[in-house]
Design an enzyme around this catalytic site. Structure first.
Site, mmCIF file in Angstrom:
data_model
loop_
_atom_site.group_PDB
_atom_site.id
_atom_site.type_symbol
_atom_site.label_atom_id
_atom_site.label_comp_id
_atom_site.label_asym_id
_atom_site.label_seq_id
_atom_site.Cartn_x
_atom_site.Cartn_y
_atom_site.Cartn_z
ATOM 1 N N SER A 147 30.968 -42.068 -3.056
ATOM 2 C CA SER A 147 32.046 -41.297 -3.669
ATOM 3 C C SER A 147 33.186 -41.189 -2.678
ATOM 4 O O SER A 147 32.957 -41.064 -1.468
ATOM 5 C CB SER A 147 31.564 -39.897 -4.043
ATOM 6 O OG SER A 147 32.646 -39.052 -4.376
ATOM 7 N N TYR A 160 27.052 -32.353 -2.016
ATOM 8 C CA TYR A 160 27.339 -33.664 -2.604
ATOM 9 C C TYR A 160 28.096 -34.552 -1.624
ATOM 10 O O TYR A 160 27.751 -35.727 -1.439
ATOM 11 C CB TYR A 160 28.148 -33.480 -3.884
ATOM 12 C CG TYR A 160 28.469 -34.766 -4.597
ATOM 13 C CD1 TYR A 160 27.504 -35.442 -5.340
ATOM 14 C CD2 TYR A 160 29.751 -35.313 -4.546
ATOM 15 C CE1 TYR A 160 27.801 -36.621 -6.003
ATOM 16 C CE2 TYR A 160 30.066 -36.486 -5.199
ATOM 17 C CZ TYR A 160 29.088 -37.138 -5.933
ATOM 18 O OH TYR A 160 29.392 -38.313 -6.581
#
Length: 253
Positions: A147, A160
């Site tokens: 990401s 995350y």
């Protein structure tokens, strides 16, 4: 179809987290490009299979639980058995919690541990289970889905971001270990993408991305498909250990 659209002809590809969103888009793109595909998820993959069949394409499915090491081994073995081998793996399955949510002080231990178990340990275990098959293929490809949050340090998303940073680090370490086996390992770092998995993300976070991109618009799953196909194909046979941001220029790498 042109040869360019069949860049994965004859390839056998396992895609995790393929019940919806990015994984579903990757599965459709890989099958259209000529690959045999197995979609894997803990969720019901029937929707993905229906989309494939509606286009006259075929894929099989397996159930995978990234919390369960034994289930991971079983799912990868079953996928390889269904396809008669394995050339490519897309490590897409992951969980994201609380985008724009708790600060690092408020983040619970339970959330941290769950995200790390699925996104980091699970990704490693799927890759480990796939390695014997990828070695046999002599041209194996692993695509890690990270990401761009790990590249710009998105706030209020600590677990995350840390997990995706670990995926980027694993990509480099894994590439060093398995390059001698003819296996390429690369990562993509998508930006915030409009799909079912991001429907809960606050509108202001979506606007932050759209306004901050060099290509100033919303990102959709198909924006990422071409990069995944490239990394799974022979076109990238001398590319390994790399991170390719696919985010319309929100961050540069």
């Amino acid at each position: 179809m042109s040869s360019r659209t069949r860049v994965l002809a004859g390839r056998k590809v396992l895609i995790t987290g393929a019940a919806r969103g990015l994984g579903q888009s990757f599965a459709l793109a890989a099958a259209r490009a000529g690959a045999k595909v197995v979609v894997a998820d803990i969720l019901d993959t029937q929707e993905t299979l229906v989309h494939l069949r509606d286009e006259g394409l075929h894929a099989d499915a397996v159930t995978i639980d990234l919390n369960d090491p034994g289930a991971i081994d079983q799912a990868v073995d079953e996928a390889a058995r269904k396809m008669g081998g394995l050339d490519g793996l897309v490590n897409n399955a992951a969980i994201a919690t609380g985008i724009g949510g708790p600060t690092m002080e408020m983040l619970s231990l339970e959330t941290w541990d769950r995200v790390m178990q699925v996104n980091v340990r699970g990704t490693w275990l799927v890759s480990r289970a796939a390695l014997p098959y990828l070695r046999q293929a002599n041209h194996g490809k692993i695509v890690m889905v990270a990401s761009d949050t790990a590249l710009w340090g998105a706030p209020r998303l600590m677990a995350y971001v840390a997990s995706k940073g670990a995926v980027l680090a694993m990509t480099r370490a894994m590439a060093r270990e398995v390059g001698k086996d003819g296996i390429c390992v690369n990562a993509i770092a998508p930006g915030l993408t409009q799909c079912e998995a991001t429907e809960y993300v606050p509108e202001e976070r979506h606007r932050l991305y759209e306004d901050g991109r060099a290509i100033a618009r919303a990102q959709v799953p198909t924006d990422i498909d071409g990069t995944v196909l490239y990394l799974l194909s022979s076109l990238s046979d001398f590319v390994t250990g790399q991170t390719l941001p696919v985010n319309g220029g929100f961050v540069f790498n």
